[in-house]
Design an enzyme around this catalytic site. Structure first.
Site, PDB file in Angstrom:
ATOM      1  N   HIS A 195       0.833  -1.197   0.000  1.00 42.99           N
ATOM      2  CA  HIS A 195       0.000   0.000   0.000  1.00 42.99           C
ATOM      3  C   HIS A 195       0.871   1.251   0.000  1.00 42.99           C
ATOM      4  O   HIS A 195       2.073   1.196   0.225  1.00 42.99           O
ATOM      5  CB  HIS A 195      -0.905   0.014   1.232  1.00 42.99           C
ATOM      6  CG  HIS A 195      -0.152   0.015   2.535  1.00 42.99           C
ATOM      7  ND1 HIS A 195       0.497  -1.104   3.029  1.00 42.99           N
ATOM      8  CD2 HIS A 195       0.073   0.992   3.461  1.00 42.99           C
ATOM      9  CE1 HIS A 195       1.060  -0.823   4.187  1.00 42.99           C
ATOM     10  NE2 HIS A 195       0.823   0.453   4.466  1.00 42.99           N
ATOM     11  N   ASP A 203       0.486   8.268   9.393  1.00 45.19           N
ATOM     12  CA  ASP A 203       1.487   8.209   8.330  1.00 45.19           C
ATOM     13  C   ASP A 203       2.354   9.466   8.386  1.00 45.19           C
ATOM     14  O   ASP A 203       1.903  10.556   8.053  1.00 45.19           O
ATOM     15  CB  ASP A 203       0.809   8.096   6.962  1.00 45.19           C
ATOM     16  CG  ASP A 203       0.278   6.702   6.685  1.00 45.19           C
ATOM     17  OD1 ASP A 203       0.615   5.800   7.472  1.00 45.19           O
ATOM     18  OD2 ASP A 203      -0.450   6.525   5.701  1.00 45.19           O
ATOM     19  N   GLU A 287      -3.941  -3.436   5.879  1.00 42.48           N
ATOM     20  CA  GLU A 287      -5.030  -4.207   6.486  1.00 42.48           C
ATOM     21  C   GLU A 287      -5.954  -4.805   5.434  1.00 42.48           C
ATOM     22  O   GLU A 287      -6.151  -4.230   4.355  1.00 42.48           O
ATOM     23  CB  GLU A 287      -5.833  -3.296   7.423  1.00 42.48           C
ATOM     24  CG  GLU A 287      -5.016  -2.798   8.584  1.00 42.48           C
ATOM     25  CD  GLU A 287      -5.591  -1.572   9.255  1.00 42.48           C
ATOM     26  OE1 GLU A 287      -5.124  -1.260  10.364  1.00 42.48           O
ATOM     27  OE2 GLU A 287      -6.482  -0.932   8.677  1.00 42.48           O
ATOM     28  N   LYS A 400      -3.368  -8.548   8.930  1.00 43.97           N
ATOM     29  CA  LYS A 400      -3.811  -7.525   9.866  1.00 43.97           C
ATOM     30  C   LYS A 400      -5.256  -7.123   9.575  1.00 43.97           C
ATOM     31  O   LYS A 400      -5.615  -6.854   8.432  1.00 43.97           O
ATOM     32  CB  LYS A 400      -2.902  -6.299   9.770  1.00 43.97           C
ATOM     33  CG  LYS A 400      -3.139  -5.245  10.836  1.00 43.97           C
ATOM     34  CD  LYS A 400      -2.055  -4.188  10.737  1.00 43.97           C
ATOM     35  CE  LYS A 400      -2.290  -3.034  11.685  1.00 43.97           C
ATOM     36  NZ  LYS A 400      -1.260  -1.993  11.539  1.00 43.97           N
ATOM     37  N   HIS A 405     -13.965   0.291  15.919  1.00 40.21           N
ATOM     38  CA  HIS A 405     -14.767   0.169  17.148  1.00 40.21           C
ATOM     39  C   HIS A 405     -15.837   1.234  17.286  1.00 40.21           C
ATOM     40  O   HIS A 405     -16.671   1.151  18.195  1.00 40.21           O
ATOM     41  CB  HIS A 405     -13.844   0.238  18.365  1.00 40.21           C
ATOM     42  CG  HIS A 405     -13.063   1.523  18.446  1.00 40.21           C
ATOM     43  ND1 HIS A 405     -13.599   2.679  18.959  1.00 40.21           N
ATOM     44  CD2 HIS A 405     -11.811   1.829  18.050  1.00 40.21           C
ATOM     45  CE1 HIS A 405     -12.683   3.644  18.888  1.00 40.21           C
ATOM     46  NE2 HIS A 405     -11.605   3.158  18.340  1.00 40.21           N
ATOM     47  N   THR A 447      -6.022  -5.027  16.061  1.00 45.60           N
ATOM     48  CA  THR A 447      -5.586  -3.775  16.682  1.00 45.60           C
ATOM     49  C   THR A 447      -6.559  -3.324  17.772  1.00 45.60           C
ATOM     50  O   THR A 447      -7.512  -4.012  18.101  1.00 45.60           O
ATOM     51  CB  THR A 447      -5.474  -2.673  15.623  1.00 45.60           C
ATOM     52  OG1 THR A 447      -6.752  -2.510  15.005  1.00 45.60           O
ATOM     53  CG2 THR A 447      -4.470  -3.051  14.559  1.00 45.60           C
ATOM     54  N   GLU A 485      -2.031  -5.617  18.456  1.00 46.61           N
ATOM     55  CA  GLU A 485      -1.285  -4.359  18.365  1.00 46.61           C
ATOM     56  C   GLU A 485      -2.082  -3.292  19.099  1.00 46.61           C
ATOM     57  O   GLU A 485      -3.302  -3.388  19.209  1.00 46.61           O
ATOM     58  CB  GLU A 485      -1.119  -3.905  16.903  1.00 46.61           C
ATOM     59  CG  GLU A 485      -0.293  -4.807  16.029  1.00 46.61           C
ATOM     60  CD  GLU A 485      -0.194  -4.285  14.601  1.00 46.61           C
ATOM     61  OE1 GLU A 485      -0.714  -3.176  14.336  1.00 46.61           O
ATOM     62  OE2 GLU A 485       0.378  -4.987  13.752  1.00 46.61           O
ATOM     63  N   ASN A 486      -1.373  -2.272  19.587  1.00 43.83           N
ATOM     64  CA  ASN A 486      -2.087  -1.091  20.051  1.00 43.83           C
ATOM     65  C   ASN A 486      -2.295  -0.166  18.859  1.00 43.83           C
ATOM     66  O   ASN A 486      -1.449  -0.079  17.962  1.00 43.83           O
ATOM     67  CB  ASN A 486      -1.358  -0.382  21.184  1.00 43.83           C
ATOM     68  CG  ASN A 486       0.094  -0.077  20.882  1.00 43.83           C
ATOM     69  OD1 ASN A 486       0.817  -0.926  20.375  1.00 43.83           O
ATOM     70  ND2 ASN A 486       0.534   1.133  21.198  1.00 43.83           N
ATOM     71  N   LEU A 488      -2.959   3.208  19.002  1.00 45.05           N
ATOM     72  CA  LEU A 488      -2.461   4.559  19.238  1.00 45.05           C
ATOM     73  C   LEU A 488      -1.268   4.504  20.190  1.00 45.05           C
ATOM     74  O   LEU A 488      -1.160   3.586  21.000  1.00 45.05           O
ATOM     75  CB  LEU A 488      -3.558   5.432  19.866  1.00 45.05           C
ATOM     76  CG  LEU A 488      -4.826   5.613  19.029  1.00 45.05           C
ATOM     77  CD1 LEU A 488      -5.907   6.296  19.844  1.00 45.05           C
ATOM     78  CD2 LEU A 488      -4.526   6.419  17.772  1.00 45.05           C
TER      79      LEU A 488
END
Length: 581
Positions: A195, A203, A287, A400, A405, A447, A485-486, A488
């Site tokens: 990507h 990013d 992802e 991934k 949420h 995540t 993964e976290n 943030l």
């Protein structure tokens, strides 16, 4: 002017340092400073990329806690050596975990605990194919190893390696970075990043797709994901043309396959030893999803519902065929026209509203089944290729999945639907994904592990904890390993405790032996190395490695880690004095 190691570590992740010019985008060609991400219909492909500001990562873009700023940065090469000489490290962190591959599960040979990896900066390799901020990188890797970290995760960018011509690969920079990891005894999760970097949450630099691929998109804009208003997204080539020879005689899946094969052939001597995992990029931000919530130019803002991405001619051709096969050809000319805009909320739209919404009709079931199945088929095609390429090489394959949420507490789960996850109040959208991964022995990487429901905006009915629980149950049923993964950057004990709890996978009061197979920490940057954050991180890694059966509170482990702070404090002060002269 020579830079002290504390200053070098400050240079990580693109932090401005007057004495050094670093970062991928600053060293790139003219075309690298702009990004082919979004446009309205017209002849000009590229649009400029705004600096997204402080590093937030690529997935779950709810407001982060403010990171601790200021303070002194340690000279970590000396500090790491001091730490390795300390009783805290030699006894506890000298253990090496040995993995073996078997039957679709990552086994830890009877050892409990969750190994921690740390994500590298996005711009770890420059446009000139060298390691970015090499001295800082070396010092940081040594510090990570001293803290008991299992390894690192690094993006291997398609747009860097195969930049100039199809089939011409330049692995410079990556070869050096992998050797650095090997030297420090760190394992590597290598991400096949097909990507574009630039335009997503977090990013911090811009790396477009390969120039020759962008040229093909300029000739045929329908190779890009398209929304109902005709805007194109150039982060990742539309899955609608996966099997068509649209990239100079090759299909996109063939391009991804050739890239992975070249990576395997070039780094075969490191596979299974240093390189232990291949994460295969399958969409924006790497992802498996559609680019339904792009932040570029304010197109989408949290917590908007996003928009369906099925309006390029290749996706519409598939939709038309599916509608005809279903016996409803009139459904094949377009996606839902009443699904609102990127920043609407579910109740603003006829399609996503809870009462009488189109999502809960025969048409809605047809469209959402097709849209989500196209995504699953895309994952299946690439995984088949990856599995054949890396079979018997001692590495695991992972994929991934985004932690979407927001509006999870609604009936329609609109943001998940526009991203391609057919998950509603009445349907489990993550079990089919887990089952697809299980068929190929792949790891389900998820995540937003660090988030708690009450930390999120309540009016948007965010529920990251409930979402993580749903995913944990789906992976358990599908018998697929779950990694986390976290989403943030978080350095506080409260987030660490949440990660520890989530990684134990005690869902529904179930106290089985299952734990996450790995956790990847976002991200190596200057804030991580600030003394208070570093002390908490060292204790967190230690607690993760001990596993869920060791009933010691994080505060107790942190007290044991205080030795690190005492040992390094004089070195930090010494570095600060040296920098002031």
């Amino acid at each position: 002017m020579a830079m002290s190691l504390s200053h070098q570590i400050g240079a990580i992740s693109g932090t401005p340092v007057a004495a050094e010019v670093g970062g991928v985008s600053s060293e790139g060609p003219a075309s690298a400073s702009v990004s082919a991400l979004w446009r309205t219909p017209g002849p000009n492909l590229r649009v400029s990329v705004q600096n997204p500001g402080p590093e937030i990562d690529r997935v779950s873009p709810s407001p982060p806690l403010s990171p601790v700023r200021g303070g002194m940065r340690a000279d970590l090469t000396v500090a790491a050596q001091a730490l390795m000489d300390s009783p805290f490290t030699t006894e506890e962190y000298s253990r090496e975990r040995e993995y073996h591959v078997g039957g679709g599960a990552l086994e830890k040979e009877g050892k409990k605990g969750v190994p921690v990896y740390v994500m590298m900066p996005l711009d770890s390799v420059t446009w000139n194919h060298t390691v970015n901020r090499k001295k800082a990188m070396n010092a940081s890797l040594q510090a990570l190893k001293s803290a008991g970290v299992e390894g690192i995760m690094m993006d291997v960018w398609w747009g860097l390696v195969e930049r100039e011509a199809p089939g011409e690969y330049n692995w410079g920079g990556y070869a050096e970075l992998l050797e650095m990891a090997k030297k420090h005894g760190l394992k590597v999760q290598a991400v096949m990043s097909f990507h574009q970097c630039g335009g997503n949450v977090g990013d911090s630099c811009t790396i477009p797709l390969p120039k020759w691929a962008v040229d093909e998109i300029e000739k045929d804009p329908d190779l890009a994901y398209t929304d109902q208003w005709g805007r194109r997204n150039y982060e990742y080539i539309s899955l609608g043309c996966d099997t068509l020879p649209v990239l100079k005689g090759r299909t996109p899946v063939q391009c991804y396959s050739d890239f992975m094969q070249a990576f395997r052939d070039n780094f075969e001597h490191l596979l299974g030893d240093t390189i232990v995992e291949i994460q295969v990029g399958m969409g924006p931000a790497g992802e498996l999803r559609y680019p339904s919530y792009p932040e570029q130019n304010g197109t989408w803002k949290f917590p908007g519902i996003g928009a369906f991405q099925c309006y390029d001619k290749y996706m519409l051709s598939s939709l038309k065929a599916a509608a005809e096969a279903y016996g409803k050809p009139e459904w094949g000319s377009t996606g839902p026209t009443d699904a609102g805009h990127y920043n609407n909320w579910p109740e603003d739209t006829n399609f996503f509203r809870k009462e009488g919404g189109g999502w809960n009709t025969q048409y809605g079931e047809f469209f959402l089944s097709w849209y989500s199945q196209m995504l699953l088929d895309h994952g299946e095609r690439i995984l088949q290729s990856a599995k054949s390429i890396f079979e018997n090489k001692g590495v695991k394959i992972s994929v991934k999945i985004a932690g979407i949420h927001w509006h999870y507490g609604t009936r329609s789960h609109a943001p998940e639907l526009t991203a391609g996850y057919y998950n509603t109040r009445f349907r489990d959208g993550y079990l089919p994904i887990a089952q697809m991964l299980a068929r190929h022995g792949a790891i389900f990487n998820f995540t937003c592990i660090e988030m708690r429901d009450h930390e999120q905006p309540q009016d948007a009915l965010c529920a990251p904890e409930k979402l993580v629980k749903q995913v944990a149950l789906a992976t358990r049923e599908a018998k697929v390993p779950l990694a986390g993964e976290n989403a943030l950057p978080r350095y506080d004990d409260y987030a660490h405790e949440q990660i520890l709890q989530a990684s134990a996978l005690n869902v529904d009061g179930d106290a089985d032996e299952r734990e996450m197979c790995a956790f990847t920490y976002l991200r190596m940057n200057p804030d991580l190395f600030q003394p208070d954050n570093w002390r908490r991180f060292v204790a967190f890694v230690k607690k993760m490695r001990e596993g869920k059966d060791v009933h010691r509170c994080l505060e107790q482990v942190e007290r044991e880690a205080e030795h690190f702070v005492h040992v390094t404090q004089p070195l930090v002060q010494e570095a600060a004095v040296a920098l002031s002269h």
